[in-house]
Design an enzyme around this catalytic site. Structure first.
Site, short mmCIF file in Angstrom:
data_model
loop_
_atom_site.label_atom_id
_atom_site.label_comp_id
_atom_site.label_asym_id
_atom_site.label_seq_id
_atom_site.Cartn_x
_atom_site.Cartn_y
_atom_site.Cartn_z
N ARG A 76 0.87 -1.19 0.00
CA ARG A 76 0.00 0.00 0.00
C ARG A 76 0.90 1.24 0.00
O ARG A 76 1.88 1.28 0.75
CB ARG A 76 -0.93 0.03 1.23
CG ARG A 76 -1.95 -1.12 1.24
CD ARG A 76 -2.99 -0.94 2.33
NE ARG A 76 -3.98 0.06 1.96
CZ ARG A 76 -4.92 0.50 2.81
NH1 ARG A 76 -4.98 0.06 4.05
NH2 ARG A 76 -5.79 1.41 2.40
N ASP B 147 -2.55 8.95 7.67
CA ASP B 147 -1.64 7.98 7.07
C ASP B 147 -0.29 8.59 6.72
O ASP B 147 0.70 7.88 6.60
CB ASP B 147 -2.27 7.37 5.81
CG ASP B 147 -3.34 6.37 6.22
OD1 ASP B 147 -4.43 6.81 6.63
OD2 ASP B 147 -3.06 5.16 6.17
#
Ligand code: MRU
Length: 382
Positions: free
Chosen positions: A116, A264
């Site tokens: 990711r 994030d």
């Protein structure tokens, strides 16, 4: 309640329907190393809140897949899973000499790192692990493996402490009885304990603050409905689930005193990437004068990324929007779909970024650099 046990890739499922699943969540770790040290054990979050399914991950493909498919998710938990995962994979390298071991280690590490792109914690944790291998250059693979285990377990242990400290700093910004709106899941399922955005809520709960929490359901993968509502309800928090398009309505009514979200990646100028929809919440909150607090372990701060425009945003499969979680497809066949997993909240919409080393406010270039300095100072004292 029905209790079902299912075997999957050498692991078991403890499960029943509805609220009792949520109540039992706290009995299980989000992510940990197996007792034998040969597997990463996770709660499969794609199965919640229907059942608690525990999965053991042993191969590089299984670990990559679990991260990509969000079986384990949330920036800090992804970092911990990757650190434990690369340790497990390093244990499978047959090499007798350091050079071969190092090359094989880096190959596996780069593969996991590609699972990711947005959460910087993934590469942060894997780089920490690679650093350990490089610091022990020339030593036997068996010796290096011992150091890798220590580091992976330290990354996991630190996460708990970091989240608790974020919780203490965040709690100072709240009053008993406050209404809090959160988006996605930055809770214990996204970390090893406490969560980041939920840490002040958990600490407040222990201290009788009686917060009222609004959890956005968080389309398309419903982390707010499936995970945040589940874990807060289980902890006895007064939580109300709302659809993503209801945040303006609850703020307009004056029910929200603060927005707490995770993130994030934090860029050097304070722009932050978090779950898609966070920037809408922040813009609406700004309009209604509700403060927006982003909770970020320093491992999520990326001073090498100058601003939000430089953050790579993960694009996810179309099916997540058109059919996943629906009994039948809810969009015409062939319709174009845009499905970015994250968006960037401009730093001008963020009142403060709460880290384990304190609360950073604008101008973020200076305050975030100061926080990074505090982290380095603490590390050098260890
Ligand atoms: O796609 P996900 O579920 O991994 O997205 C998670 C989030 O956006 C969280 O808010 C973020 O990772 C912070 S978790 C403490």
């Amino acid at each position: 309640m029905e209790q079902s046990v299912k075997q999957q890739s050498g692991s078991s499922v403890a499960a029943s329907a509805g609220e009792s699943v949520c109540r039992r969540l706290a009995d299980y770790e989000t992510v940990r190393l197996s007792e034998a040290g040969d597997a990463v054990e996770i709660i499969d979050q794609t199965k919640l809140p229907g059942r608690i399914e525990l999965v053991s991950l042993r191969s590089a493909e299984d670990i990559y897949d679990a991260i990509y498919r969000l079986r384990v998710r949330g920036a800090p938990a992804i970092g911990v899973a990757a650190a434990l995962g690369i340790y497990v994979l390093a244990g499978q390298i047959a090499a007798k000499d350091y050079g071969t071991f190092y090359r094989e280690f880096v190959r596996r590490k780069e593969y996991l790192d590609s699972a990711r792109p947005t959460a910087v914690n993934l590469s942060w944790a894997l780089n920490r692990m690679q650093n350990v291998v490089e610091c022990h250059k020339g030593e036997s693979p068996a010796a290096v493996l011992g150091f890798l285990k220590q580091e992976a377990l330290a990354i996991r242990q630190e996460d708990e402490e970091v989240c608790r400290r974020i919780g203490e700093h965040g709690l100072m910004l709240l009053k008993p009885g406050d209404g809090i709106l959160t988006h996605c899941n930055a809770g214990r399922l996204a970390t090893c304990r406490y969560g980041t955005a939920t840490a002040p809520i958990y600490l407040g709960q222990e201290r009788g603050y009686h917060f009222r929490v609004f959890a956005d359901e968080t389309r398309p993968l419903l982390q707010g409905a499936r995970l945040t509502a589940c874990e807060l309800q289980a902890a006895g928090v007064d939580v109300t689930l709302i659809c993503d398009n209801m945040s303006a309505s609850v703020m307009q009514k004056g029910w929200v005193n603060a927005v707490f979200v995770g993130c994030d990646r934090v860029a050097a100028n304070g722009d932050t990437a978090n779950k898609i929809g966070t920037s809408v919440v922040a813009a609406v909150a700004h309009y209604y004068g509700v403060p927006v607090y982003v909770c970020a372990p320093t491992s999520t701060i990326d001073l090498n990324t100058p601003d939000g425009a430089a953050i790579r945003i993960e694009q996810r499969p179309e099916e997540e929007v058109t059919e996943m979680w629906y009994r039948e497809r809810m969009a015409p066949d062939g319709v174009k779909v845009y499905n970015p997993a994250f968006d960037v909240t401009d730093h001008t919409l963020i009142d403060a970024i709460i880290t384990e080393h304190g609360v950073a406010r604008a101008p973020y270039e200076q305050t975030l650099a100061g926080i990074a300095g505090k982290r380095m100072a603490e590390e050098s004292e260890k």
